[in-house]
Design an enzyme around this catalytic site. Structure first.
Site, PDB file in Angstrom:
ATOM      1  N   ARG A 114      57.851  38.386  -6.984  1.00 35.67           N
ATOM      2  CA  ARG A 114      56.423  38.180  -7.562  1.00 35.67           C
ATOM      3  C   ARG A 114      56.463  37.861  -9.085  1.00 35.67           C
ATOM      4  NH1 ARG A 114      53.583  41.268  -3.221  1.00 35.67           N
ATOM      5  NH2 ARG A 114      51.491  41.448  -3.578  1.00 35.67           N
TER       6      ARG A 114
ATOM      7  N   ARG B  79      42.710  48.441   4.181  1.00 33.71           N
ATOM      8  CA  ARG B  79      43.522  48.647   3.149  1.00 33.71           C
ATOM      9  C   ARG B  79      42.836  49.102   1.657  1.00 33.71           C
ATOM     10  NH1 ARG B  79      48.270  44.524   2.256  1.00 33.71           N
ATOM     11  NH2 ARG B  79      47.912  44.831   0.146  1.00 33.71           N
TER      12      ARG B  79
ATOM     13  N   LYS C 157      50.575  35.443   4.249  1.00 34.68           N
ATOM     14  CA  LYS C 157      51.938  35.451   4.383  1.00 34.68           C
ATOM     15  C   LYS C 157      52.429  36.606   5.283  1.00 34.68           C
ATOM     16  CE  LYS C 157      51.895  37.696  -0.303  1.00 34.68           C
ATOM     17  NZ  LYS C 157      51.491  39.093   0.117  1.00 34.68           N
TER      18      LYS C 157
ATOM     19  N   ARG D  30      44.367  41.515  -8.172  1.00 34.43           N
ATOM     20  CA  ARG D  30      45.461  41.069  -7.394  1.00 34.43           C
ATOM     21  C   ARG D  30      45.666  39.580  -7.570  1.00 34.43           C
ATOM     22  NH1 ARG D  30      44.564  43.216  -1.642  1.00 34.43           N
ATOM     23  NH2 ARG D  30      46.521  42.554  -1.394  1.00 34.43           N
TER      24      ARG D  30
ATOM     25  N   ARG E  60      39.818  41.753   6.745  1.00 32.53           N
ATOM     26  CA  ARG E  60      40.951  42.295   7.201  1.00 32.53           C
ATOM     27  C   ARG E  60      41.164  43.547   7.537  1.00 32.53           C
ATOM     28  NH1 ARG E  60      46.209  40.746   3.826  1.00 32.53           N
ATOM     29  NH2 ARG E  60      45.486  42.113   2.178  1.00 32.53           N
TER      30      ARG E  60
END
Ligand code: AMP
Length: 215
Positions: free
Chosen positions: A84, A155, A9, A166, A122
């Site tokens: 969310r 991250r 996203k 998550r 990532r």
């Protein structure tokens, strides 16, 4: 835009923002900015985010209302990572109504095993926020951003344990939003396993076909 962590996203929000000239507002980035400061709120937020849980709705509501009242949001804006849960969706409906705007939800989803691999690869530019992946979209020079040459970083909440938390937060709190928006015909569902440019093409086509839109 909503989706599991790593579903893309953020990448799509950046592309759409460039294309439509609407600002991209990532609630994760807004929160990470606070966490990197020395404010009293930073410590508590850091703990919640590093555990993979959702941050308090009230904090998000005030961040959002402040950010979207800025001049660059007048024509519209792209929310990346909000709402969310159902309470946040209601907050957004009220905010949008007060701004004479309407909400379209773009939902990204993908198999959880594929996501885990994506996330562990990532890397994000520490200066401009450009997102890379060491498996599928490596930078030209390992460890450095193609755009501005700044170092890339992983991250803190991208470890496997936290990502599992998550994913659970997504499953339990965020996924129910899909039915809520489907019922009001304001939902675009995206198969996040498709290549980035195809996903973008599909989003732009559907957005352009909505009444009163010209994406
Ligand atoms: P993201 O960058 O969107 O993956 O968000 C990173 C973390 O920030 C999440 O795991 C949450 O802890 C927090 N966060 C971001 N957006 C929200 C939101 N809309 N509601 C609650 N927590 C959020």
């Amino acid at each position: 835009m909503i989706g599991q962590p790593g579903a893309g996203k953020g990448t799509q929000a950046r592309l759409l923002s460039d294309k439509c000239n609407y600002p991209q507002i990532s609630t994760g980035d807004l929160l990470r900015n606070i966490v990197s400061s020395d404010s009293p709120m930073a410590h508590e937020l850091r703990e919640t985010m590093n555990s993979g849980r959702l941050v308090d709705d009230g904090i998000l509501a005030s961040l959002l209302s402040e950010r979207t009242s800025q001049a660059d949001c007048q024509g519209g804006y792209i929310l990346d990572g909000y709402p969310r849960n159902l309470h946040q969706a209601q907050t957004l409906e009220d905010l949008a109504a007060s701004q004479a705007k309407s909400v379209v939800l773009i939902s990204f989803s993908l198999d959880e095993d594929v996501l885990l691999k994506r996330i562990t690869g990532r890397r994000t530019c520490t200066r401009c926020g450009e997102i890379y992946n060491i498996f599928s979209r490596p930078p030209a020079v390992e460890g450095y951003c193609d755009i501005d040459g700044a170092p890339l970083a992983r991250r803190g909440d991208d470890s496997e344990t936290v990502v599992r938390e998550r994913l659970a937060a997504y499953r339990n709190s965020t996924a129910p939003l899909i039915a809520y928006y489907r019922d009001t015909s304001r939902l675009i569902e995206v198969d996040a396993g498709q290549p980035v440019d195809q996903v973008q093409k599909r989003i732009i086509e559907i957005l352009g076909s909505l009444p009163g839109q010209s994406a």
